[in-house]
Design an enzyme around this catalytic site. Structure first.
Site, PDB file in Angstrom:
ATOM      1  N   SER A   1     -55.342  14.752  26.392  1.00  0.00           N
ATOM      2  CA  SER A   1     -56.249  13.454  26.331  1.00  0.00           C
ATOM      3  C   SER A   1     -56.697  13.080  27.408  1.00  0.00           C
ATOM      4  O   SER A   1     -56.301  13.435  28.811  1.00  0.00           O
ATOM      5  CB  SER A   1     -55.090  12.507  25.806  1.00  0.00           C
ATOM      6  OG  SER A   1     -55.606  10.966  25.484  1.00  0.00           O
TER       7      SER A   1
ATOM      8  N   TYR B   1     -47.474   7.557  25.673  1.00  0.00           N
ATOM      9  CA  TYR B   1     -48.384   8.524  25.368  1.00  0.00           C
ATOM     10  C   TYR B   1     -49.002   8.899  26.620  1.00  0.00           C
ATOM     11  O   TYR B   1     -49.105  10.227  26.999  1.00  0.00           O
ATOM     12  CB  TYR B   1     -49.393   7.670  24.666  1.00  0.00           C
ATOM     13  CG  TYR B   1     -50.432   8.464  23.980  1.00  0.00           C
ATOM     14  CD1 TYR B   1     -50.551   9.269  22.959  1.00  0.00           C
ATOM     15  CD2 TYR B   1     -51.932   8.678  24.720  1.00  0.00           C
ATOM     16  CE1 TYR B   1     -51.447   9.924  22.295  1.00  0.00           C
ATOM     17  CE2 TYR B   1     -52.802   9.356  23.945  1.00  0.00           C
ATOM     18  CZ  TYR B   1     -52.623  10.051  22.927  1.00  0.00           C
ATOM     19  OH  TYR B   1     -53.631  10.879  22.251  1.00  0.00           O
TER      20      TYR B   1
ATOM     21  N   LYS C   1     -48.824  12.981  27.915  1.00  0.00           N
ATOM     22  CA  LYS C   1     -50.033  13.557  28.034  1.00  0.00           C
ATOM     23  C   LYS C   1     -50.026  13.945  29.367  1.00  0.00           C
ATOM     24  O   LYS C   1     -50.936  15.031  29.497  1.00  0.00           O
ATOM     25  CB  LYS C   1     -51.384  12.732  27.758  1.00  0.00           C
ATOM     26  CG  LYS C   1     -51.364  12.572  26.141  1.00  0.00           C
ATOM     27  CD  LYS C   1     -51.296  13.825  25.400  1.00  0.00           C
ATOM     28  CE  LYS C   1     -51.718  13.464  23.810  1.00  0.00           C
ATOM     29  NZ  LYS C   1     -51.780  14.693  22.923  1.00  0.00           N
TER      30      LYS C   1
END
Ligand code: NAD
Length: 260
Positions: A142, A155, A159
Site C-alpha cells: 500500500s 495497517y 504494510k
C-alpha cells in the site's frame, strides 16, 4: 516459465484481488481464487472466470489469519495443478482507530492477515518455484507501506513490514529466477475502502463527500481513485518476461501520493 502458468491470489473474491485474478486469467494463467467465506457464490466466481478466459480456475477456502491454512492453500493448489508459478499476496483488512483505543485483537488480526500470511504462502511456494527454476511473487502492500497516516497503526505497521519482507525474499531468491516485488496502491474504490468511510467520518467529524475529497483523495494529487483493472495489469506486467530483472522493489500505483 512456459504457459499456462498457475497463479494463487489470496483474498481474491472481491476488489483488487479479483481484478488481479481477472488480469492473470486474461493472460492465460490458471487461477486459484481464495477467501475465507466458502460460499456457492465464491465457487460460481471461479467457474465464470474459467469460462470467460478459457483457463482452469478453482476456489479454495482458507483463512489467511491462520498460518497452517496459508500453507495448506499453496499445497492444495499444487496438488490440483501440479505446481504453482505465481503467488499474489493480496488478502487484507483494515481497522481505523486511535492507537490508545485500538483493539489488541484487531492489531493481531491485521498483522496476521496483512503480513504473516505472506510469510507463510511464500515459504510454502518456494520449494515448488525452485523446482520449476523460477516464479513470481507479488505482494500487495500500500502507499501505507511507504507513508503513514494517523489512526491506522496496525495497517501501516503491517504494510511497512510487507515491503521489508519483499526485499528480503527477493535477495534470498535472486539466483533462482524467482522475483518478489510489492505493489503500493493509493486509494482504490473497493469494498475495503467503502467500509472505511464511516469510520473516517467519525474520526474526522466530516460528512461523506468531505472525507472522500479532503481526507482520502487529499493525499492523491490526481484526485482520482486507482482502479482494480490498473492493479491487475500491473501484476500481469510483473509476471511477464519483461519484468524478469525487476525484483525487491516497490511499484506505486497511487496517483502521485508518495511523490510528496
Ligand atoms: P476487499 O475487502 O475488497 O477484498 C479483500 C479480500 O480479502 C476479499 O476477497 C476478502 O474475502 C479477503 N479476505 C479478507 N480476510 C481474509 C482472510 N482472513 N482470509 C482470506 N481472505 C480474506 O479489499 P481490497 O480493497 O480489494 O484490498 C485488497 C488488498 O489491497 C489489501 O491487502 C489492501 O490492504 C490492499 N490495498 C487496498 C487499497 C484500496 O484503496 N482499496 C489501497 C492500498 C492497498
Amino acid at each position: 516459465m512456459s504457459m499456462p502458468r498457475t497463479a494463487v491470489v489470496t483474498g481474491s473474491t472481491s476488489g483488487i484481488g479479483l481484478g488481479i485474478a481477472r488480469a492473470l486469467a486474461a493472460s492465460g494463467c490458471n487461477i486459484v481464487l481464495n477467501s475465507y467465506t466458502d460460499t456457492a457464490g465464491d465457487r460460481d466466481l471461479a467457474a465464470s472466470l474459467a469460462a470467460e478466459h478459457e483457463v482452469q480456475a478453482i476456489y479454495i477456502a482458507a483463512d489467511m489469519a491462520q498460518a497452517s491454512a496459508c500453507r495448506k492453500l499453496v499445497d492444495t493448489a499444487c496438488a490440483q495443478f501440479g505446481t504453482v508459478d505465481i503467488v499474489v499476496n493480496n488478502a487484507g483488512i483494515q481497522h481505523v482507530a486511535a492507537i490508545e483505543d485500538f483493539p489488541p485483537e484487531k492489531w493481531d488480526a491485521i498483522l496476521a492477515i496483512n503480513l504473516s500470511s505472506a510469510f507463510h504462502t511464500i515459504a510454502a511456494a518456494i520449494p515448488h518455484m525452485k523446482k520449476n527454476g523460477g516464479g513470481r511473487i507479488v505482494n500487495i502492500a500500500s502507499a501505507h507501506g511507504l507513508r503513514a497516516s494517523p489512526f491506522k497503526s496496525a495497517y501501516v505497521a503491517a504494510k511497512h513490514g510487507m515491503v521489508g519482507l519483499t526485499k528480503t525474499v527477493a535477495l534470498e531468491l535472486a539466483e533462482h529466477g524467482i522475483t518478489c516485488n510489492a505493489i503500493c496502491p493509493g486509494y482504490v474504490l473497493t469494498p475495503l475502502v467503502e467500509a472505511q468511510i464511516p469510520d473516517q467520518m467519525k474520526a474526522h467529524g466530516m460528512d461523506r463527500d468531505t472525507v472522500v475529497r479532503e481526507v482520502m483523495l487529499a493525499k492523491q494529487p490526481t484526485r482520482e481513485f486507482a482502479t482494480v483493472e490498473q492493479l491487475g495489469e500491473t501484476v500481469a506486467f510483473l509476471c511477464s518476461p519483461a519484468a524478469a530483472q525487476i525484483t525487491g522493489t516497490t511499484i506505486s500505483v497511487d496517483g502521485g501520493w508518495t511523490a510528496q
